[in-house]
Design a protein around this motif. Structure first.
Motif, short mmCIF file in Angstrom:
data_model
loop_
_atom_site.label_atom_id
_atom_site.label_comp_id
_atom_site.label_asym_id
_atom_site.label_seq_id
_atom_site.Cartn_x
_atom_site.Cartn_y
_atom_site.Cartn_z
N HIS A 116 16.84 9.19 -58.53
CA HIS A 116 15.40 8.89 -58.61
C HIS A 116 14.70 9.21 -57.28
O HIS A 116 13.68 9.89 -57.25
N ARG A 118 15.83 11.11 -54.82
CA ARG A 118 15.91 12.58 -54.59
C ARG A 118 14.81 13.30 -55.35
O ARG A 118 14.16 14.20 -54.84
N GLY A 119 14.63 12.88 -56.60
CA GLY A 119 13.62 13.51 -57.45
C GLY A 119 12.21 13.36 -56.88
O GLY A 119 11.38 14.24 -57.02
N ARG A 120 11.98 12.23 -56.20
CA ARG A 120 10.66 12.01 -55.60
C ARG A 120 10.54 12.71 -54.24
O ARG A 120 9.46 12.83 -53.69
#
Ligand SMILES: NC(=O)c1ccc[n+]([C@@H]2O[C@H](COP(=O)([O-])OP(=O)(O)OC[C@H]3O[C@@H](n4cnc5c(N)ncnc54)[C@H](OP(=O)(O)O)[C@@H]3O)[C@@H](O)[C@H]2O)c1
Length: 273
Positions: A116, A118-120
């Motif tokens: 999560h 990393r995705g942001r």
């Protein structure tokens, strides 16, 4: 300032102070407790049930925290307990229990939260380790091993997540005036051999006898953690308290001394060609 935090173990102690301080500063907090309840209430506080030893509940709790907030900025692995007794007298069950909560628990939360963050492309993970993880004392060896594991995991994680813009900090406090040294959190190994009475036994008496008179103020520690996470250059290790500073400096000096004394022979152990 990071505004959305998830913290494990906010029923009492440092976790509760961290949640309180963040809420007072305007942050949104998802706090987990084993029961899903806490004596804290606030419109920006969401409570979730989580026992960090549960491998199925952990990813579900992190996913729910993301859903409730729309996105997490900071994840704090705070939940933990202590174990005192000689290493040789620690049972298999006692060792596994402390590793489950204090090392594998944070690892499970990290495994669920890292994709999560990393995705942001942003965010921070805080792992509450202990001075025991940096400068262990006889008498809390298996607890120290779990915390040293957490401190080491943090360093490796920092290297893995830095390219994604996610920071990581290991917090290494000295003694804090929480419930930690009370019966609520400290377990003694069921075997306490008489041979260790003057050594480990003395450490156990000192540590449990200190309950209620520990030096560290969890409110000030909570604020320091928040300041460190929001710093433009957050520390990899945050050693907290004058006791922890003294012990960690002494351990680093002893390590450097060992390296220096054995350096020439150590360096000569490679193949010559
Ligand atoms: N106090 C110190 O001197 C000191 C020093 C160095 C590091 N630390 C570390 O600081 C952290 C916080 O400790 P504290 O001082 O605030 O102690 P505390 O007052 O005893 O609080 C411990 C918290 O951890 C929770 N917890 C324990 N096992 C759990 C599990 N399996 N799943 C979910 N939650 C669990 C407890 O929940 P319940 O209410 O359900 O038991 C409680 O909320 C710990 O990781 C500890 O090792 C403390």
């Amino acid at each position: 300032m990071h505004s959305t935090w998830m913290i494990t173990g906010i029923s009492r102690g440092l976790g509760r102070e961290l949640a309180r301080t963040l809420l007072a500063a305007g942050a949104t907090v998802v706090g987990t407790t084993r029961t899903g309840t806490a004596d804290l209430a606030h419109e920006r506080l969401r409570l979730l049930p989580l026992d960090v030893t549960d491998p199925e509940a952990t990813p579900a709790a992190v996913a729910r925290a993301v859903e409730l907030t729309g996105g997490l900025d900071v994840v704090v692995n705070n939940a933990g307990f202590g174990l005192l007794g000689p290493i040789e007298a620690t049972s298999e069950a006692e060792a596994l229990a402390i590793l489950q909560t204090n090392l594998l628990g944070p690892w499970r939360v990290i495994a669920a939260a890292a994709p999560h963050l990393r995705g942001r492309g942003a965010g921070h993970i805080v792992n509450v380790s202990s001075i025991a993880g940096l400068a262990p004392l006889g008498g809390s060896g298996v607890y120290a091993a779990a915390k040293a594991g957490l401190s080491a995991l943090t360093e490796a994680l920092a290297a893995e997540l830095a390219p994604f813009g996610v920071g990581v900090t290991s917090v290494e406090p000295g003694s804090l005036r929480t419930d930690f040294f009370s019966d609520a959190s400290i377990r003694l190994t069921s075997a306490q051999p008489a041979a260790y009475a003057d050594t480990v036994g003395a450490v156990v008496s000192t540590m449990t006898g200190r309950s209620g008179a520990e030096q560290g103020d969890p409110r000030k520690v909570a604020q320091l953690i928040i300041d460190a996470v929001n710093d433009p250059q957050p520390p990899r290790h945050l050693v907290i308290g004058s006791d922890a500073l003294t012990r960690s400096r002494a351990n680093v000096a002893a390590l450097l001394d060992d390296i220096r004394r054995w350096e020439s022979r150590s360096a000569a152990t490679g193949f010559s060609a």
